[in-house]
Design an enzyme around this catalytic site. Structure first.
Site, short mmCIF file in Angstrom:
data_model
loop_
_atom_site.label_atom_id
_atom_site.label_comp_id
_atom_site.label_asym_id
_atom_site.label_seq_id
_atom_site.Cartn_x
_atom_site.Cartn_y
_atom_site.Cartn_z
N CYS A 245 0.84 -1.20 0.00
CA CYS A 245 0.00 0.00 0.00
C CYS A 245 0.88 1.25 0.00
CB CYS A 245 -0.87 -0.04 1.26
SG CYS A 245 -1.86 1.44 1.47
N CYS B 150 -1.55 5.35 7.17
CA CYS B 150 -2.87 4.81 7.52
C CYS B 150 -2.76 3.89 8.73
CB CYS B 150 -3.38 4.01 6.31
SG CYS B 150 -4.93 3.18 6.58
N CYS C 84 -3.56 -1.12 8.71
CA CYS C 84 -2.67 -2.29 8.79
C CYS C 84 -1.45 -1.93 9.64
CB CYS C 84 -2.18 -2.69 7.41
SG CYS C 84 -3.47 -3.21 6.30
N CYS D 151 -7.24 0.28 -1.48
CA CYS D 151 -6.73 -0.43 -0.30
C CYS D 151 -6.47 -1.88 -0.68
CB CYS D 151 -7.76 -0.34 0.82
SG CYS D 151 -7.40 -1.46 2.16
N GLN E 205 -17.70 -12.65 9.85
CA GLN E 205 -16.24 -12.64 9.75
C GLN E 205 -15.84 -11.91 8.47
OE1 GLN E 205 -14.17 -13.51 11.97
NE2 GLN E 205 -15.16 -15.02 13.26
N TYR F 244 -23.07 -16.45 21.39
CA TYR F 244 -22.62 -15.30 20.58
C TYR F 244 -22.66 -15.73 19.10
CZ TYR F 244 -20.48 -14.30 25.16
OH TYR F 244 -20.23 -14.12 26.49
N GLU G 57 -27.86 -15.19 20.64
CA GLU G 57 -27.31 -13.94 20.08
C GLU G 57 -28.18 -12.78 20.54
OE1 GLU G 57 -24.70 -12.71 18.07
OE2 GLU G 57 -25.80 -10.82 18.25
N ASP H 201 -17.92 -17.68 21.36
CA ASP H 201 -17.31 -16.83 20.32
C ASP H 201 -17.64 -15.37 20.62
OD1 ASP H 201 -16.19 -15.74 18.07
OD2 ASP H 201 -17.50 -16.73 16.64
N CYS I 254 -10.99 -13.45 19.04
CA CYS I 254 -10.18 -12.54 18.22
C CYS I 254 -9.28 -11.69 19.11
CB CYS I 254 -11.07 -11.65 17.35
SG CYS I 254 -12.22 -10.69 18.32
C1 LIG Z 1 -17.29 -12.30 17.42
S1 LIG Z 1 -18.98 -12.22 16.97
C2 LIG Z 1 -19.27 -13.93 16.61
C3 LIG Z 1 -20.45 -14.21 15.69
C4 LIG Z 1 -20.56 -15.59 15.12
N1 LIG Z 1 -20.21 -16.63 16.04
C5 LIG Z 1 -19.78 -15.73 13.83
O1 LIG Z 1 -18.78 -16.46 13.81
O2 LIG Z 1 -20.16 -15.10 12.84
C6 LIG Z 1 -19.74 -11.92 18.51
C7 LIG Z 1 -21.25 -11.85 18.47
O3 LIG Z 1 -21.71 -11.77 19.83
C8 LIG Z 1 -22.81 -10.90 19.90
N2 LIG Z 1 -22.86 -10.50 21.33
C9 LIG Z 1 -22.11 -9.59 21.99
N3 LIG Z 1 -22.36 -9.64 23.30
C10 LIG Z 1 -23.30 -10.61 23.49
C11 LIG Z 1 -23.93 -11.16 24.64
N4 LIG Z 1 -23.66 -10.70 25.86
N5 LIG Z 1 -24.81 -12.15 24.47
C12 LIG Z 1 -25.11 -12.63 23.22
N6 LIG Z 1 -24.53 -12.14 22.10
C13 LIG Z 1 -23.62 -11.16 22.23
C14 LIG Z 1 -22.51 -9.81 18.88
O4 LIG Z 1 -23.71 -9.20 18.46
C15 LIG Z 1 -21.84 -10.64 17.76
O5 LIG Z 1 -22.80 -11.09 16.84
#
Ligand SMILES: C[S@@+](CC[C@H](N)C(=O)[O-])C[C@H]1O[C@@H](n2cnc3c(N)ncnc32)[C@H](O)[C@@H]1O
Length: 470
Positions: free
Chosen positions: A80, A86, A89, A167, A295, A323, A345, A392, A419
Protein backbone atom coordinates in the site's frame (compact mmCIF):
# COMPACT_ATOMS: atom_id res chain seq x y z
CA UNK A 1 11.45 1.12 52.85
CA UNK A 2 11.00 3.95 50.36
CA UNK A 3 10.95 2.88 46.70
CA UNK A 4 14.02 3.89 44.71
CA UNK A 5 12.78 6.10 41.89
CA UNK A 6 13.76 4.75 38.45
CA UNK A 7 15.58 7.41 36.50
CA UNK A 8 14.49 7.53 32.86
CA UNK A 9 17.78 7.39 30.95
CA UNK A 10 16.57 9.36 27.88
CA UNK A 11 15.00 12.75 27.20
CA UNK A 12 12.55 13.83 24.51
CA UNK A 13 14.47 15.14 21.52
CA UNK A 14 17.51 12.88 22.11
CA UNK A 15 18.69 11.04 19.01
CA UNK A 16 20.70 7.80 18.82
CA UNK A 17 21.12 4.42 17.12
CA UNK A 18 19.21 1.35 18.25
CA UNK A 19 18.85 -2.25 17.20
CA UNK A 20 15.27 -3.57 17.07
CA UNK A 21 14.91 -6.72 19.20
CA UNK A 22 11.29 -7.77 18.85
CA UNK A 23 7.78 -6.76 17.72
CA UNK A 24 5.23 -5.56 20.30
CA UNK A 25 1.56 -6.55 20.21
CA UNK A 26 0.84 -3.16 18.58
CA UNK A 27 3.16 -4.06 15.65
CA UNK A 28 5.80 -1.51 16.72
CA UNK A 29 9.42 -2.60 17.07
CA UNK A 30 10.81 -2.95 20.62
CA UNK A 31 14.29 -1.91 21.64
CA UNK A 32 16.15 -1.17 24.88
CA UNK A 33 18.42 1.71 25.81
CA UNK A 34 20.27 1.42 29.13
CA UNK A 35 17.60 -1.06 30.28
CA UNK A 36 14.71 1.24 29.32
CA UNK A 37 12.09 -0.04 26.83
CA UNK A 38 11.66 2.03 23.69
CA UNK A 39 9.05 1.48 20.98
CA UNK A 40 10.16 2.13 17.43
CA UNK A 41 7.22 2.28 14.99
CA UNK A 42 7.59 0.98 11.39
CA UNK A 43 10.48 -1.33 12.20
CA UNK A 44 11.18 -5.06 12.22
CA UNK A 45 13.21 -7.33 14.49
CA UNK A 46 16.80 -7.12 13.19
CA UNK A 47 16.65 -3.53 11.84
CA UNK A 48 19.36 -1.05 12.90
CA UNK A 49 17.78 2.38 13.17
CA UNK A 50 18.49 6.01 13.99
CA UNK A 51 15.65 7.45 16.10
CA UNK A 52 14.49 10.48 18.06
CA UNK A 53 12.72 10.09 21.43
CA UNK A 54 9.29 11.74 21.22
CA UNK A 55 7.63 10.56 24.45
CA UNK A 56 8.75 9.17 27.81
CA UNK A 57 6.76 7.51 30.60
CA UNK A 58 8.11 5.75 33.73
CA UNK A 59 7.76 2.35 32.03
CA UNK A 60 8.59 2.98 28.38
CA UNK A 61 9.38 5.57 25.77
CA UNK A 62 8.30 6.13 22.17
CA UNK A 63 10.62 7.11 19.34
CA UNK A 64 10.33 8.40 15.80
CA UNK A 65 12.23 6.65 13.05
CA UNK A 66 14.63 9.06 11.39
CA UNK A 67 16.67 6.63 9.34
CA UNK A 68 16.86 2.93 8.65
CA UNK A 69 20.58 2.14 8.93
CA UNK A 70 20.44 -1.56 8.01
CA UNK A 71 17.41 -3.61 6.97
CA UNK A 72 16.30 -6.81 8.70
CA UNK A 73 15.95 -9.85 6.43
CA UNK A 74 12.29 -9.98 7.59
CA UNK A 75 11.47 -6.60 6.08
CA UNK A 76 9.49 -6.24 2.86
CA UNK A 77 8.14 -3.38 0.74
CA UNK A 78 4.49 -2.62 1.75
CA UNK A 79 1.92 -3.09 -1.05
CA UNK A 80 0.00 0.00 0.00
CA UNK A 81 1.48 3.39 -1.00
CA UNK A 82 0.05 5.07 2.13
CA UNK A 83 0.71 2.19 4.54
CA UNK A 84 2.89 4.22 6.93
CA UNK A 85 0.24 6.98 7.19
CA UNK A 86 -2.87 4.81 7.52
CA UNK A 87 -3.75 3.05 10.77
CA UNK A 88 -5.61 0.15 9.12
CA UNK A 89 -2.67 -2.29 8.79
CA UNK A 90 0.32 -2.67 11.08
CA UNK A 91 2.41 -5.49 9.55
CA UNK A 92 2.61 -4.83 5.81
CA UNK A 93 6.34 -4.05 6.12
CA UNK A 94 7.01 -7.52 7.57
CA UNK A 95 7.32 -10.64 5.40
CA UNK A 96 4.27 -12.87 5.64
CA UNK A 97 6.12 -15.86 7.19
CA UNK A 98 7.40 -13.58 9.92
CA UNK A 99 3.86 -12.22 10.48
CA UNK A 100 2.88 -15.84 11.23
CA UNK A 101 5.72 -16.21 13.75
CA UNK A 102 4.60 -12.96 15.40
CA UNK A 103 0.99 -14.21 15.74
CA UNK A 104 1.95 -17.65 17.03
CA UNK A 105 4.21 -16.08 19.64
CA UNK A 106 1.55 -13.49 20.61
CA UNK A 107 -0.93 -16.28 21.46
CA UNK A 108 1.65 -18.40 23.31
CA UNK A 109 2.96 -15.41 25.32
CA UNK A 110 -0.55 -14.28 26.20
CA UNK A 111 -1.57 -17.78 27.37
CA UNK A 112 1.54 -17.95 29.55
CA UNK A 113 1.51 -14.40 30.93
CA UNK A 114 -2.22 -13.75 31.39
CA UNK A 115 -3.64 -17.27 31.43
CA UNK A 116 -0.77 -18.80 33.45
CA UNK A 117 -1.05 -21.66 30.98
CA UNK A 118 2.03 -23.55 29.85
CA UNK A 119 1.17 -25.52 26.72
CA UNK A 120 2.90 -28.83 26.27
CA UNK A 121 2.46 -28.58 22.50
CA UNK A 122 2.97 -25.84 19.92
CA UNK A 123 -0.14 -24.00 18.70
CA UNK A 124 -0.63 -24.59 14.98
CA UNK A 125 -0.94 -21.51 12.78
CA UNK A 126 -3.04 -21.65 9.62
CA UNK A 127 -1.79 -18.96 7.20
CA UNK A 128 -4.09 -17.26 4.72
CA UNK A 129 -3.92 -18.48 1.13
CA UNK A 130 -4.80 -14.94 0.08
CA UNK A 131 -2.82 -12.44 2.21
CA UNK A 132 -4.14 -9.44 0.23
CA UNK A 133 -7.56 -8.58 -1.27
CA UNK A 134 -9.47 -10.62 1.28
CA UNK A 135 -11.54 -8.19 3.36
CA UNK A 136 -15.26 -8.31 2.57
CA UNK A 137 -16.24 -5.12 4.39
CA UNK A 138 -14.89 -1.58 4.14
CA UNK A 139 -15.93 0.98 6.75
CA UNK A 140 -14.80 4.39 5.53
CA UNK A 141 -14.66 7.64 7.45
CA UNK A 142 -15.24 10.92 5.64
CA UNK A 143 -13.93 14.40 6.07
CA UNK A 144 -14.35 17.57 4.05
CA UNK A 145 -11.19 19.64 3.81
CA UNK A 146 -10.20 22.71 1.83
CA UNK A 147 -8.48 20.39 -0.62
CA UNK A 148 -11.56 18.25 -1.12
CA UNK A 149 -13.34 15.22 0.33
CA UNK A 150 -11.29 12.58 2.15
CA UNK A 151 -12.68 9.04 2.22
CA UNK A 152 -10.56 6.49 4.04
CA UNK A 153 -9.36 5.21 7.39
CA UNK A 154 -8.10 6.91 10.53
CA UNK A 155 -4.34 7.41 10.92
CA UNK A 156 -2.95 5.32 13.76
CA UNK A 157 -4.10 6.54 17.19
CA UNK A 158 -5.92 9.60 15.77
CA UNK A 159 -9.19 10.59 14.13
CA UNK A 160 -7.41 12.15 11.15
CA UNK A 161 -8.87 10.65 7.99
CA UNK A 162 -6.22 9.31 5.59
CA UNK A 163 -7.61 9.40 2.08
CA UNK A 164 -7.30 6.08 0.29
CA UNK A 165 -8.02 5.17 -3.34
CA UNK A 166 -6.99 1.51 -3.55
CA UNK A 167 -6.73 -0.43 -0.30
CA UNK A 168 -4.91 -3.72 -1.01
CA UNK A 169 -6.58 -5.71 1.78
CA UNK A 170 -10.14 -5.02 0.57
CA UNK A 171 -11.88 -7.15 -2.05
CA UNK A 172 -11.24 -5.19 -5.24
CA UNK A 173 -14.82 -4.16 -6.18
CA UNK A 174 -15.14 -2.40 -2.80
CA UNK A 175 -12.45 0.11 -3.81
CA UNK A 176 -14.13 0.79 -7.16
CA UNK A 177 -17.56 1.30 -5.61
CA UNK A 178 -16.13 3.56 -2.91
CA UNK A 179 -14.58 5.80 -5.57
CA UNK A 180 -17.87 5.98 -7.50
CA UNK A 181 -19.75 6.89 -4.29
CA UNK A 182 -17.08 9.50 -3.50
CA UNK A 183 -17.86 11.14 -6.87
CA UNK A 184 -21.62 11.19 -6.10
CA UNK A 185 -21.06 12.73 -2.67
CA UNK A 186 -18.87 15.42 -4.22
CA UNK A 187 -21.07 16.09 -7.26
CA UNK A 188 -24.26 16.26 -5.20
CA UNK A 189 -22.55 18.19 -2.42
CA UNK A 190 -23.82 15.85 0.31
CA UNK A 191 -23.31 17.26 3.81
CA UNK A 192 -20.51 15.40 5.62
CA UNK A 193 -20.42 15.00 9.39
CA UNK A 194 -17.83 16.94 11.36
CA UNK A 195 -16.90 15.01 14.48
CA UNK A 196 -15.36 17.98 16.26
CA UNK A 197 -18.46 20.18 15.97
CA UNK A 198 -20.97 17.30 15.95
CA UNK A 199 -22.59 18.82 12.85
CA UNK A 200 -23.34 17.50 9.37
CA UNK A 201 -25.10 14.47 7.91
CA UNK A 202 -23.06 11.59 6.37
CA UNK A 203 -20.81 10.00 9.01
CA UNK A 204 -19.45 6.79 7.44
CA UNK A 205 -19.75 4.68 4.36
CA UNK A 206 -19.95 0.90 4.64
CA UNK A 207 -19.50 -1.42 1.66
CA UNK A 208 -20.05 -5.10 2.30
CA UNK A 209 -19.49 -7.74 -0.37
CA UNK A 210 -19.81 -11.47 -0.75
CA UNK A 211 -16.77 -12.94 -2.54
CA UNK A 212 -18.89 -15.92 -3.63
CA UNK A 213 -22.27 -14.49 -4.71
CA UNK A 214 -20.74 -11.11 -5.73
CA UNK A 215 -23.64 -9.28 -4.07
CA UNK A 216 -22.87 -5.91 -2.54
CA UNK A 217 -24.71 -4.04 0.21
CA UNK A 218 -24.15 -0.33 0.80
CA UNK A 219 -24.56 1.25 4.24
CA UNK A 220 -24.76 5.02 4.68
CA UNK A 221 -24.39 5.98 8.35
CA UNK A 222 -25.90 9.39 8.99
CA UNK A 223 -27.29 11.69 11.63
CA UNK A 224 -31.08 12.21 11.44
CA UNK A 225 -32.24 13.39 7.99
CA UNK A 226 -32.91 12.31 4.42
CA UNK A 227 -30.83 11.90 1.29
CA UNK A 228 -31.73 13.68 -1.90
CA UNK A 229 -33.23 10.87 -4.02
CA UNK A 230 -30.77 11.67 -6.84
CA UNK A 231 -27.85 10.60 -4.60
CA UNK A 232 -29.43 7.18 -4.03
CA UNK A 233 -30.20 6.92 -7.76
CA UNK A 234 -26.55 7.70 -8.53
CA UNK A 235 -25.35 4.95 -6.19
CA UNK A 236 -27.80 2.40 -7.61
CA UNK A 237 -26.62 3.28 -11.13
CA UNK A 238 -23.05 2.27 -10.25
CA UNK A 239 -24.38 -1.20 -11.17
CA UNK A 240 -24.29 -0.17 -14.86
CA UNK A 241 -20.53 0.28 -14.63
CA UNK A 242 -19.65 -2.92 -12.71
CA UNK A 243 -18.07 -5.80 -14.56
CA UNK A 244 -17.83 -9.51 -13.68
CA UNK A 245 -21.37 -10.05 -12.30
CA UNK A 246 -20.83 -7.80 -9.27
CA UNK A 247 -24.08 -6.20 -8.22
CA UNK A 248 -25.23 -3.70 -5.62
CA UNK A 249 -28.37 -5.31 -4.19
CA UNK A 250 -29.33 -2.77 -1.55
CA UNK A 251 -28.70 0.61 0.01
CA UNK A 252 -29.45 0.99 3.73
CA UNK A 253 -29.34 4.16 5.81
CA UNK A 254 -28.24 3.62 9.40
CA UNK A 255 -29.09 6.48 11.75
CA UNK A 256 -26.58 7.43 14.42
CA UNK A 257 -27.24 10.88 15.88
CA UNK A 258 -25.16 10.42 19.02
CA UNK A 259 -21.88 12.15 19.81
CA UNK A 260 -19.94 8.89 19.93
CA UNK A 261 -17.08 6.92 18.42
CA UNK A 262 -19.36 3.92 17.92
CA UNK A 263 -20.04 3.65 14.21
CA UNK A 264 -23.52 2.17 13.98
CA UNK A 265 -26.77 3.48 15.37
CA UNK A 266 -29.80 1.33 16.14
CA UNK A 267 -32.21 2.42 13.38
CA UNK A 268 -31.96 1.13 9.79
CA UNK A 269 -33.98 2.46 6.83
CA UNK A 270 -34.04 0.68 3.50
CA UNK A 271 -33.45 3.25 0.72
CA UNK A 272 -33.17 1.01 -2.33
CA UNK A 273 -33.23 -2.71 -3.22
CA UNK A 274 -33.12 -5.11 -0.26
CA UNK A 275 -31.66 -4.77 3.21
CA UNK A 276 -29.43 -7.86 3.12
CA UNK A 277 -27.02 -9.65 0.83
CA UNK A 278 -26.77 -13.36 0.17
CA UNK A 279 -23.53 -14.95 1.34
CA UNK A 280 -22.50 -18.49 0.55
CA UNK A 281 -19.90 -20.35 2.59
CA UNK A 282 -19.23 -24.00 3.36
CA UNK A 283 -22.33 -25.12 1.46
CA UNK A 284 -24.71 -22.82 3.38
CA UNK A 285 -26.54 -19.82 1.96
CA UNK A 286 -26.59 -17.12 4.58
CA UNK A 287 -28.72 -13.98 4.78
CA UNK A 288 -26.50 -11.11 5.93
CA UNK A 289 -27.86 -7.70 6.97
CA UNK A 290 -25.84 -4.51 7.27
CA UNK A 291 -25.63 -4.46 11.08
CA UNK A 292 -25.13 -8.20 11.68
CA UNK A 293 -21.66 -9.46 12.53
CA UNK A 294 -19.90 -11.59 9.94
CA UNK A 295 -16.24 -12.64 9.75
CA UNK A 296 -14.39 -10.30 7.39
CA UNK A 297 -12.24 -12.94 5.67
CA UNK A 298 -14.50 -15.33 3.74
CA UNK A 299 -11.62 -17.61 2.65
CA UNK A 300 -10.36 -18.20 6.18
CA UNK A 301 -13.90 -18.40 7.61
CA UNK A 302 -14.33 -21.72 5.81
CA UNK A 303 -11.17 -22.94 7.58
CA UNK A 304 -12.56 -21.69 10.89
CA UNK A 305 -15.86 -23.52 10.34
CA UNK A 306 -14.05 -26.78 9.51
CA UNK A 307 -11.78 -26.38 12.54
CA UNK A 308 -14.73 -25.98 14.93
CA UNK A 309 -16.48 -28.95 13.28
CA UNK A 310 -13.39 -31.15 13.68
CA UNK A 311 -13.02 -30.18 17.33
CA UNK A 312 -16.62 -31.24 17.96
CA UNK A 313 -16.44 -34.54 16.07
CA UNK A 314 -18.22 -37.31 17.96
CA UNK A 315 -20.23 -35.07 20.30
CA UNK A 316 -23.64 -36.65 20.83
CA UNK A 317 -26.16 -34.29 22.40
CA UNK A 318 -27.06 -30.61 22.41
CA UNK A 319 -24.46 -28.08 21.26
CA UNK A 320 -24.88 -24.47 22.39
CA UNK A 321 -23.40 -21.90 20.00
CA UNK A 322 -23.18 -18.77 22.13
CA UNK A 323 -22.62 -15.30 20.58
CA UNK A 324 -23.88 -16.93 17.39
CA UNK A 325 -24.29 -13.86 15.12
CA UNK A 326 -26.12 -14.84 11.92
CA UNK A 327 -25.56 -18.51 12.82
CA UNK A 328 -22.50 -19.02 10.64
CA UNK A 329 -21.11 -21.72 12.94
CA UNK A 330 -24.47 -23.18 14.13
CA UNK A 331 -25.89 -23.65 10.63
CA UNK A 332 -22.66 -25.09 9.24
CA UNK A 333 -22.50 -27.64 12.07
CA UNK A 334 -26.21 -28.45 11.84
CA UNK A 335 -25.93 -29.24 8.13
CA UNK A 336 -23.62 -32.19 8.82
CA UNK A 337 -24.93 -33.29 12.21
CA UNK A 338 -28.03 -34.72 13.83
CA UNK A 339 -27.29 -33.06 17.19
CA UNK A 340 -29.64 -30.28 18.23
CA UNK A 341 -27.80 -26.96 17.94
CA UNK A 342 -28.97 -23.83 19.71
CA UNK A 343 -27.58 -20.41 18.80
CA UNK A 344 -27.72 -17.53 21.30
CA UNK A 345 -27.31 -13.94 20.08
CA UNK A 346 -28.29 -10.52 21.44
CA UNK A 347 -28.53 -8.68 18.09
CA UNK A 348 -32.11 -9.16 16.91
CA UNK A 349 -31.27 -8.34 13.28
CA UNK A 350 -28.66 -11.13 13.30
CA UNK A 351 -31.16 -13.54 14.90
CA UNK A 352 -33.63 -12.74 12.13
CA UNK A 353 -30.90 -13.41 9.52
CA UNK A 354 -30.07 -16.73 11.24
CA UNK A 355 -33.70 -17.90 11.30
CA UNK A 356 -34.21 -16.99 7.63
CA UNK A 357 -31.01 -18.86 6.70
CA UNK A 358 -32.09 -21.98 8.64
CA UNK A 359 -35.38 -21.91 6.71
CA UNK A 360 -33.86 -21.37 3.27
CA UNK A 361 -31.29 -24.17 3.80
CA UNK A 362 -33.97 -26.55 5.11
CA UNK A 363 -32.10 -26.98 8.42
CA UNK A 364 -34.40 -28.35 11.12
CA UNK A 365 -32.03 -29.26 13.98
CA UNK A 366 -30.93 -25.69 14.65
CA UNK A 367 -32.80 -23.04 16.63
CA UNK A 368 -31.92 -19.55 17.82
CA UNK A 369 -32.55 -17.66 21.05
CA UNK A 370 -32.58 -13.86 20.99
CA UNK A 371 -31.02 -12.26 24.07
CA UNK A 372 -27.78 -12.27 25.96
CA UNK A 373 -25.67 -15.34 26.57
CA UNK A 374 -25.72 -14.33 30.26
CA UNK A 375 -29.52 -14.63 30.37
CA UNK A 376 -30.00 -17.80 28.32
CA UNK A 377 -27.14 -19.95 29.65
CA UNK A 378 -28.74 -19.86 33.13
CA UNK A 379 -31.66 -21.92 31.78
CA UNK A 380 -29.27 -24.73 30.79
CA UNK A 381 -27.65 -24.94 34.25
CA UNK A 382 -29.21 -28.03 35.90
CA UNK A 383 -29.66 -30.13 32.74
CA UNK A 384 -27.22 -32.75 31.51
CA UNK A 385 -28.29 -32.56 27.82
CA UNK A 386 -25.68 -29.97 26.82
CA UNK A 387 -22.60 -31.84 25.61
CA UNK A 388 -20.65 -28.96 24.07
CA UNK A 389 -20.56 -25.16 24.21
CA UNK A 390 -19.04 -22.86 21.61
CA UNK A 391 -17.95 -19.49 23.00
CA UNK A 392 -17.31 -16.83 20.32
CA UNK A 393 -17.55 -13.53 22.22
CA UNK A 394 -16.58 -10.03 21.03
CA UNK A 395 -13.08 -8.66 21.84
CA UNK A 396 -13.91 -8.06 25.50
CA UNK A 397 -14.36 -11.83 26.03
CA UNK A 398 -16.91 -13.58 28.26
CA UNK A 399 -18.36 -12.07 31.42
CA UNK A 400 -17.87 -13.76 34.80
CA UNK A 401 -21.57 -14.60 34.67
CA UNK A 402 -21.17 -16.55 31.41
CA UNK A 403 -18.07 -18.40 32.64
CA UNK A 404 -19.84 -19.31 35.91
CA UNK A 405 -22.79 -20.72 33.96
CA UNK A 406 -20.45 -22.73 31.70
CA UNK A 407 -18.77 -24.18 34.79
CA UNK A 408 -22.16 -25.16 36.19
CA UNK A 409 -23.35 -26.74 32.93
CA UNK A 410 -19.99 -28.56 32.62
CA UNK A 411 -20.27 -29.72 29.00
CA UNK A 412 -17.88 -32.45 27.83
CA UNK A 413 -16.21 -30.01 25.43
CA UNK A 414 -15.86 -26.28 24.96
CA UNK A 415 -14.65 -24.66 21.76
CA UNK A 416 -13.54 -21.08 22.44
CA UNK A 417 -13.20 -18.90 19.30
CA UNK A 418 -11.49 -15.61 20.04
CA UNK A 419 -10.18 -12.54 18.22
CA UNK A 420 -8.37 -11.26 21.32
CA UNK A 421 -5.60 -13.39 22.90
CA UNK A 422 -5.64 -11.32 26.14
CA UNK A 423 -9.30 -11.86 27.05
CA UNK A 424 -9.11 -15.44 25.76
CA UNK A 425 -6.23 -16.11 28.15
CA UNK A 426 -8.05 -14.47 31.06
CA UNK A 427 -11.15 -16.62 30.44
CA UNK A 428 -9.16 -19.83 29.92
CA UNK A 429 -7.42 -19.23 33.23
CA UNK A 430 -10.82 -19.44 34.96
CA UNK A 431 -12.11 -22.40 32.94
CA UNK A 432 -8.88 -24.36 33.48
CA UNK A 433 -8.63 -23.76 37.25
CA UNK A 434 -10.21 -27.10 38.08
CA UNK A 435 -12.57 -28.42 35.47
CA UNK A 436 -11.04 -28.17 31.97
CA UNK A 437 -7.75 -28.77 30.22
CA UNK A 438 -6.60 -27.49 26.85
CA UNK A 439 -6.61 -30.17 24.18
CA UNK A 440 -5.83 -28.13 21.06
CA UNK A 441 -4.98 -24.55 20.01
CA UNK A 442 -5.16 -23.33 16.41
CA UNK A 443 -4.35 -19.80 15.31
CA UNK A 444 -6.12 -18.89 12.06
CA UNK A 445 -4.78 -15.89 10.19
CA UNK A 446 -8.05 -14.17 9.46
CA UNK A 447 -6.50 -10.68 9.27
CA UNK A 448 -3.25 -10.73 7.22
CA UNK A 449 -1.16 -7.53 7.31
CA UNK A 450 -2.66 -6.56 10.68
CA UNK A 451 -1.78 -7.48 14.27
CA UNK A 452 -5.11 -9.25 14.71
CA UNK A 453 -5.62 -13.01 14.79
CA UNK A 454 -8.34 -15.59 15.44
CA UNK A 455 -7.60 -18.37 17.94
CA UNK A 456 -9.64 -21.54 18.34
CA UNK A 457 -9.14 -23.55 21.53
CA UNK A 458 -10.56 -26.96 22.36
CA UNK A 459 -11.15 -27.68 26.04
CA UNK A 460 -12.13 -31.01 27.51
CA UNK A 461 -13.23 -32.01 30.98
CA UNK A 462 -10.29 -33.28 33.01
CA UNK A 463 -11.80 -36.59 34.00
CA UNK A 464 -12.14 -37.46 30.29
CA UNK A 465 -8.63 -36.46 29.30
CA UNK A 466 -5.29 -36.47 30.93
CA UNK A 467 -4.07 -32.99 31.72
CA UNK A 468 -2.49 -31.23 28.74
CA UNK A 469 -1.60 -27.58 29.26
CA UNK A 470 -2.92 -26.86 32.79
C1 LIG B 1 -17.29 -12.30 17.42
S1 LIG B 1 -18.98 -12.22 16.97
C2 LIG B 1 -19.27 -13.93 16.61
C3 LIG B 1 -20.45 -14.21 15.69
C4 LIG B 1 -20.56 -15.59 15.12
N1 LIG B 1 -20.21 -16.63 16.04
C5 LIG B 1 -19.78 -15.73 13.83
O1 LIG B 1 -18.78 -16.46 13.81
O2 LIG B 1 -20.16 -15.10 12.84
C6 LIG B 1 -19.74 -11.92 18.51
C7 LIG B 1 -21.25 -11.85 18.47
O3 LIG B 1 -21.71 -11.77 19.83
C8 LIG B 1 -22.81 -10.90 19.90
N2 LIG B 1 -22.86 -10.50 21.33
C9 LIG B 1 -22.11 -9.59 21.99
N3 LIG B 1 -22.36 -9.64 23.30
C10 LIG B 1 -23.30 -10.61 23.49
C11 LIG B 1 -23.93 -11.16 24.64
N4 LIG B 1 -23.66 -10.70 25.86
N5 LIG B 1 -24.81 -12.15 24.47
C12 LIG B 1 -25.11 -12.63 23.22
N6 LIG B 1 -24.53 -12.14 22.10
C13 LIG B 1 -23.62 -11.16 22.23
C14 LIG B 1 -22.51 -9.81 18.88
O4 LIG B 1 -23.71 -9.20 18.46
C15 LIG B 1 -21.84 -10.64 17.76
O5 LIG B 1 -22.80 -11.09 16.84
Amino acid sequence: MAKVKFKIPVKCGEKFELSVEDIASSGDGISHYKGYTLFVPQTVKGDMVFVEVIKTTPRFGVTRLIKLITHSADRTEPECPIYFECGGCQLQHIKYDEQMEFKKKAVKDSLERIGKIKLEFKPEIIPARQPFFYRNKGIFSLKRTRKGLKVGFFAKGTHNVVDIKDCPVLLEPINKIKEAIRRSIENKNVSVYNELHHKGFLRSLIIRQSAKTKEILIGLVTTEGNFDSSVIQDIAEINNTLKGNYKIVGIVQNINSLKTNIILGTENRLLWGRDYLNESLGGINYQLSLTSFFQINPYQTETLLKTVEEMLTGVKGTILDTYSGIGSISLYLAKNSVSPIIGIEENEVAIEDAKKSAERNGIKNCSFLAGTTEKHLKNFEGSSDTKAIILDPPRKGCSEEVLNSVLKIKPERIVYVSCNPSTLSRDLNKLCQEVYCIKDVKVIDMFPQTVHMETVVLLEKREINKKIGR
